[in-house]
Design a protein around this motif. Structure first.
Motif, short mmCIF file in Angstrom:
data_model
loop_
_atom_site.label_atom_id
_atom_site.label_comp_id
_atom_site.label_asym_id
_atom_site.label_seq_id
_atom_site.Cartn_x
_atom_site.Cartn_y
_atom_site.Cartn_z
N PRO A 48 -1.10 2.96 -8.11
CA PRO A 48 0.33 2.69 -7.88
C PRO A 48 1.02 2.23 -9.16
O PRO A 48 0.45 1.47 -9.95
CB PRO A 48 0.32 1.57 -6.82
N GLU B 65 -2.90 10.37 -3.13
CA GLU B 65 -2.47 10.11 -1.76
C GLU B 65 -3.08 11.09 -0.77
O GLU B 65 -3.31 10.76 0.40
CB GLU B 65 -0.94 10.17 -1.69
N GLU C 106 -1.94 0.04 2.24
CA GLU C 106 -0.58 -0.49 2.28
C GLU C 106 -0.51 -1.70 3.20
O GLU C 106 -1.05 -1.68 4.31
CB GLU C 106 0.40 0.59 2.77
N THR C 107 0.16 -2.75 2.73
CA THR C 107 0.38 -3.92 3.60
C THR C 107 1.86 -4.14 3.86
O THR C 107 2.21 -4.96 4.73
CB THR C 107 -0.21 -5.20 2.97
N VAL D 19 -6.03 -2.04 -3.69
CA VAL D 19 -6.76 -0.88 -4.20
C VAL D 19 -8.23 -1.26 -4.36
O VAL D 19 -8.59 -2.01 -5.28
CB VAL D 19 -6.18 -0.41 -5.55
N LYS E 23 -0.03 -3.69 -2.38
CA LYS E 23 -1.02 -2.65 -2.11
C LYS E 23 -2.39 -3.20 -2.52
O LYS E 23 -2.52 -3.86 -3.55
CB LYS E 23 -0.70 -1.39 -2.90
N THR F 130 -8.69 4.89 -2.08
CA THR F 130 -7.37 5.04 -1.49
C THR F 130 -6.71 3.68 -1.30
O THR F 130 -7.32 2.78 -0.71
CB THR F 130 -7.47 5.74 -0.13
N PRO F 131 -5.49 3.48 -1.81
CA PRO F 131 -4.81 2.19 -1.64
C PRO F 131 -4.51 1.90 -0.17
O PRO F 131 -4.20 2.79 0.61
CB PRO F 131 -3.51 2.37 -2.45
N HIS G 44 0.08 -6.71 -11.43
CA HIS G 44 -1.13 -5.97 -11.07
C HIS G 44 -2.30 -6.93 -11.30
O HIS G 44 -2.55 -7.35 -12.44
CB HIS G 44 -1.29 -4.72 -11.92
N VAL H 53 0.24 -5.18 -6.94
CA VAL H 53 -0.96 -4.43 -6.56
C VAL H 53 -2.15 -5.36 -6.76
O VAL H 53 -2.25 -6.05 -7.78
CB VAL H 53 -1.14 -3.16 -7.40
#
Length: 713
Positions: free
Chosen positions: A451, A439, A648-649, A573, A571, A645-646, A532, A456
């Motif tokens: 995550p 993060e 975020e939605t 990725v 998320k 870096t993921p 996932h 994901v």
């Protein structure tokens, strides 16, 4: 919707029973088969439909993995294993018996079933199959010439987790004709369809039972049947034992010589015991002991076989095979059911493999699997696992149509162990370096930045031939106990299409690990179930790229996956993969092939056979013709994965309803994938162990379990 490309990796006991009895009375009889159940001290009567979900088992994971004799993994490299309290992605494991144990168990079951024999054919259901998935489909087992119904004994525990199993028992002295047996099974099928109209019925038949299944299906094309046929006797007139029938009738005093022959068909090839002992490194004395145990088992079984198939019964069954074969052959064209055809390469009774190919061509919706080293009695063969085959062929469903998400059966730890071992050589050759981003933006050599909670969506670059998913799916399971569900091109799931199809069997492991055909519906279901999901927007165009197009993204102009991710707060990725150019170089690509008339015609014919994935797409991403580039191999290098870096939605649903905002996020994800690729291409230049020779040297100087270093992070 995006699609993945052409991944080349598939990457002595005493049970009780519930019995159901059905007489061979005419269909109009007032007899109720459910009221005619009978039992002995070892058989209990029950008509209840038990139903429960299969219990999961914890499967510790780390990377790389070693396994014990129970299929459990052990950590290496001193890495931290996943949280043991976290849900396991595996089904409960069931220990498989050896071939000798299967044979002994079969004869113990058969002997008990015939102990108080008599009366008409009837159904029984093993009590040990009582803990099954909710709304499990019905499986009717139709036996071969033995008629006992005990042929699935070694498969009961595992099949019973996902099916409601009924087995047909034909008493030794029963003389019901083949057509009578067909009508008996037909009445059961119709009755159960009436009771549960949305539940499919599986007919699992071997030898004579295979003919029964085909005949019932041909007579009932409107009933939802799925057939699993193990060496069906549909072409018995060409069997090697056909000419011996008159001889057996004329020389009854020599009939006992047939029992060792039939038993040898059940026991399989004795050389397998020697081979297995050699592979395990057993000393010669122990190998001789194993072979002696096989001989003792056969000696014990011959008297039981004589009780199951006395002279008159054996001749009756062999004659029935003739009539069954003729009846079935005349009706093959009427079979509409989905069929999984299993044939043996060493079937001395029916020479099934050659006939199986012809049957596969004759059936409209069939999927063929060959077992070259197995004999006629396939279900008794050592290590034969029917549930594993059903999983790999995506042949399990609980409703009118297959749902690749809700009908999916995850692998057991022992199944995963075999898959892992089959791909281990590739992992050792490429020795992947897997990085993820925490993060705080720090890159670490692990999957700690991934995550934990779904949903994901992993979005990345598809390497040449799509060779990278197998390694990363295994790494996610070993290190994080996460099962990645890939969305793939529909051609990997075209089970029944005839023509210039690719061989689907190598991709059974691909489907067993949870791959689904690419579609908006399947992606919706996966994300709604908090899975996932592994997605390659570049699809086949990226995986089958041209010369000089390494690491170039071919993504569609529309932000197709973003809106779906936003809908479920998933998320995203992004990740990059590097290393394809260290394995091979394309020297005869799509453009070269299309210049040659023969190749151009072949490519167009094959492409037309498959479902189109992006019918509305434009530009290069729409050019997904099915072809195979020719590749010049190189000395193997190393693979590198970097998860960025993921994004975020969650909580951005209103914001990302705006098409421009959604497209902006899409471009950010794409840019991050390109950044990860650029980072890896630069950093690998400073990796002292990029070459396979330097890695081999490291292995000779350090413990084989140690992790090979890479560039500085």
């Amino acid at each position: 919707m995006a699609a993945t490309g052409a991944c080349i990796f598939p990457f002595v006991f005493s049970p009780a029973y519930r019995r159901r009895s059905e007489s061979s009375a005419p269909a109009g009889s007032n007899q109720n088969p459910r009221l005619n159940s009978w039992s002995t001290h070892r058989f209990a009567v029950s008509t209840e439909q038990a139903s429960s979900a299969a219990t999961a088992t914890t499967f510790p994971s780390s990377r790389p993995v070693s396994f014990d004799e129970n299929g459990r993994s052990h950590e290496k490299h001193g890495e931290k294993t996943s949280d043991q309290s976290s849900p396991t992605p595996f089904m409960e494991d069931v220990k498989l018996e050896s071939g000798r144990e299967r044979l002994r168990r079969f004869f113990a079951e058969a002997k008990d079933l015939t102990r108080t024999d008599g009366g008409p054919p009837r159904w029984f259901s093993p009590l040990e199959c009582g803990s099954r998935l909710e709304k499990s489909p019905l499986l009717l087992y139709l036996p071969g010439i033995d008629g006992t119904g005990a042929g699935l004994t070694s498969q009961y525990k595992k099949l019973g987790k996902v099916f409601d199993i009924w087995c047909l028992h034909i008493p030794v002295m029963d003389r019901t004709s083949f057509l009578g047996l067909v009508k008996l099974v037909e009445r059961t099928v119709k009755a159960e369809t009436y009771r549960f109209p949305n539940r499919p019925i599986y007919l699992v038949g071997e030898s004579l039972g295979g003919c029964l299944a085909l005949a019932v299906s041909a007579r009932n094309p409107d009933i939802d049947l799925l057939l699993i046929l193990a060496n069906p006797a549909w072409s018995f007139e060409k069997s090697p034992i056909q000419p011996l029938l008159p001889l057996l009738e004329l020389m009854p005093e020599q009939l006992q010589l047939s029992y060792p022959f039939i038993l040898s068909l059940m026991a399989g090839d004795p050389s397998k015991t020697f081979k297995a002992s050699t592979e395990k490194g057993l000393p010669p004395q122990q190998t001789v002991g194993e072979l002696s145990m096989d001989l003792l088992t056969m000696t014990y079984c011959i008297p039981v076989l004589a009780d199951i198939l006395p002279k008159e019964t054996l001749l009756w069954k062999l004659q029935m095979l003739k009539s069954a074969s003729a009846y079935t052959n005349s009706r093959i064209h009427a079979v509409r059911a989905e069929t999984l055809l299993l044939t043996s390469g060493r079937d001395q009774l029916l020479t099934s493999q050659a006939k199986g190919a012809r049957l596969d061509d004759a059936l409209q919706r069939s999927n063929l699997r060959k077992f070259d080293g197995c004999g006629h009695f396939l279900f008794l063969e050592n290590d034969f696992d029917l549930v594993t085959i059903i999983k790999g062929t995506s042949f399990y469903r609980r409703g009118k149509s297959l749902d690749y998400v809700s009908d999916y059966l995850p692998p057991t730890p022992s199944e995963y162990k075999k898959l892992y071992e089959s791909n281990r050589w590739f992992d050792e050759i490429t020795e992947p370096v897997v990085l993820s981003t925490l993060e705080n933006g720090r890159i670490v050599r692990s999957l700690d930045g991934i995550p934990t909670e779904g949903p994901v969506l992993y979005v990345g670059y598809h390497m040449l031939l799509g060779i990278e998913p197998a390694l990363i799916v295994i790494r996610f399971l070993n290190e994080r106990n996460i099962l990645l569900r890939g969305v793939a091109h529909p051609m990997f799931f075209e089970k029944y299409r005839k023509g210039k199809m690719l061989e689907l069997e190598p991709y059974d492991s691909f489907r067993m690990m949870g791959a689904v055909p690419v579609s908006g519906t399947n992606l919706f279901k996966l994300l709604s179930s908090k899975s996932h999901v592994l997605l390659y927007p570049g699809g086949m165009r990226e995986a089958l790229h041209r010369k000089g197009e390494e690491y170039k993204l071919f993504w569609p102009e529309q932000s197709e996956f973003v809106r779906m991710a936003v809908r479920f707060g998933a998320k995203i990725v992004p990740f990059g993969t590097v290393g394809e150019d260290d394995l091979g170089e394309v020297f005869f690509d799509y453009d070269d092939q299309m210049k040659i008339p023969y190749w151009r015609k072949f490519i167009r014919e094959v492409t037309e056979e498959f479902a189109k994935v992006r019918t509305n797409a434009t530009g290069e991403v729409a050019n997904q013709d099915v072809h195979m580039p020719l590749i010049r191999p190189k000395i193997p290098g190393r693979f590198y994965y970097c998860f960025g870096t993921p994004f975020e939605t969650a909580g951005r649903k209103q914001e990302l309803r705006d098409r421009d905002k959604s497209h902006e996020l899409y471009l950010q994800v794409k840019s991050e994938v390109e950044r990860c690729i650029a980072y890896l291409r630069e950093k690998r230049e400073s990796d002292p162990y990029r070459s396979i020779f330097s890695r081999l040297m490291y292995r000779t100087q350090h413990a084989s379990a140690s992790e090979i270093p890479t560039f500085d992070l």
